[in-house]
Design an enzyme around this catalytic site. Structure first.
Site, PDB file in Angstrom:
ATOM      1  N   HIS A   1      -4.897  17.116  37.010  1.00  0.00           N
ATOM      2  CA  HIS A   1      -5.518  16.014  37.750  1.00  0.00           C
ATOM      3  C   HIS A   1      -6.662  15.409  36.940  1.00  0.00           C
ATOM      4  O   HIS A   1      -7.431  16.133  36.313  1.00  0.00           O
ATOM      5  CB  HIS A   1      -6.052  16.520  39.092  1.00  0.00           C
ATOM      6  CG  HIS A   1      -6.327  15.431  40.073  1.00  0.00           C
ATOM      7  ND1 HIS A   1      -7.413  14.588  39.967  1.00  0.00           N
ATOM      8  CD2 HIS A   1      -5.657  15.034  41.176  1.00  0.00           C
ATOM      9  CE1 HIS A   1      -7.394  13.728  40.968  1.00  0.00           C
ATOM     10  NE2 HIS A   1      -6.352  13.977  41.716  1.00  0.00           N
TER      11      HIS A   1
ATOM     12  N   GLY B   1     -29.966  11.355  36.732  1.00  0.00           N
ATOM     13  CA  GLY B   1     -29.776  12.464  35.811  1.00  0.00           C
ATOM     14  C   GLY B   1     -29.922  12.067  34.362  1.00  0.00           C
ATOM     15  O   GLY B   1     -30.184  10.909  34.021  1.00  0.00           O
TER      16      GLY B   1
ATOM     17  N   GLY C   1     -20.375  18.348  32.797  1.00  0.00           N
ATOM     18  CA  GLY C   1     -19.703  17.052  32.782  1.00  0.00           C
ATOM     19  C   GLY C   1     -20.542  16.039  33.530  1.00  0.00           C
ATOM     20  O   GLY C   1     -21.764  16.014  33.406  1.00  0.00           O
TER      21      GLY C   1
END
Length: 292
Positions: A81, A161, A170
């Site tokens: 996916h 962030g 990630g």
């Protein structure tokens, strides 16, 4: 009571012990209803679907996320996916007496929290800060493997962030959207290239249905190919219309449907449409007749 729903997609579908630890942290305060937990080994992905009062959903999502970041390492992740981060996608969906604006505020509180933990965060759909970041598909293009280079490009500065690549975490996409239906169709073939032709007939980006996102995925364990779909507006593009189109396209190649999957919760109104089409329910049928 106000009700907000979250569908948190994490990049772990094989380590059941870690998935259970994440579930335990999510449900620690007993103030949320866990509607569904769907783990897929081939996708290597788990979707937690739960609902509750907005602040309870926010706090539960923070707990889930902190534990997931502790246990998942994207540098070693493999799965069929599309994915970009340990906590891949976090949509918040207004259910009852929650406005879009309130849900967006929750998503941005969550984004700031996650960014503070060192995760690059992008807002999408109704929470997006830029028109070119509304689409999950566009944000996630290239997946995790392309993320390191993307985070050297000023155009990909995160909304929250650090503007730097973290190989373990990630990046995460979060926002607010209309209720989405995750619908998969498993086929009696391993011919992925032919199935891609069928996908092209329904996929919105390729001229098919506007509200259908679809890809062909290998399911080697079952010797099948899957058409994996997100139906982003079941009112304008109902399940039965997509299913019948796929069935018609498959007949050209003598490929058959083995089974279908509805991942996570399904709105009662979408089921009403499905029932109305296949068993020709009259207009007197009410969604309240669907119960658990």
């Amino acid at each position: 009571m106000k009700v907000l729903l979250a569908e948190v997609n994490i990049s772990e579908g094989t380590n059941l012990e870690n998935i259970e630890k994440i579930r335990e942290d999510l449900m620690k305060n007993n103030d949320l209803e866990l509607i569904d937990k769907n783990s897929d080994k081939d996708h290597n992905r788990t979707v937690f679907t739960y609902k509750g009062e907005p602040k309870a959903v926010l706090e539960g999502t923070k707990r889930l996320s902190k534990k997931a970041l502790e246990l998942i390492d994207m540098a070693t992740h493999k799965g069929s996916h599309p994915r970009m981060g340990a906590i891949d996608v976090v949509p918040f969906i207004p259910v009852k007496d929650v406005s879009i604006e309130e849900a967006v505020e929750i998503s941005k509180e969550y984004g700031k929290y996650l960014g503070g933990l060192g995760v690059p965060v992008y807002y999408y759909e109704d929470a997006s800060t830029r028109d070119d970041r509304k689409s999950l598909v566009k944000i996630r293009k290239g997946q995790y493997e392309a993320l390191e280079e993307k985070l050297k490009d000023e155009n990909w500065m995160p909304d929250e962030g650090p503007f730097e690549f973290n190989s373990k975490y990630g990046a995460t996409v979060t926002g607010v959207r209309f209720a989405l239906i995750a619908f998969n169709i498993n086929l009696d073939t391993e011919d992925k290239e032919t199935v891609k032709k069928v996908v092209k007939a329904i996929r919105g980006a390729k001229g098919g249905y506007k509200h259908v996102r679809a890809i062909a995925l290998d399911i080697p364990e079952k010797k099948q190919v899957q058409i994996s779909m997100n139906l982003t507006n079941y009112e304008e593009t109902p399940i039965h219309r997509v299913y019948e189109t796929i069935k018609s396209e498959l007949s050209r190649y003598n490929i058959n449907i083995v089974s279908t999957e509805l991942v996570g919760p399904v709105p009662a109104y979408a089921l009403k449409e499905l029932l109305s089409f296949y068993i020709k329910l009259n207009d007197d049928f009410e969604v309240e007749q669907i119960y658990m």
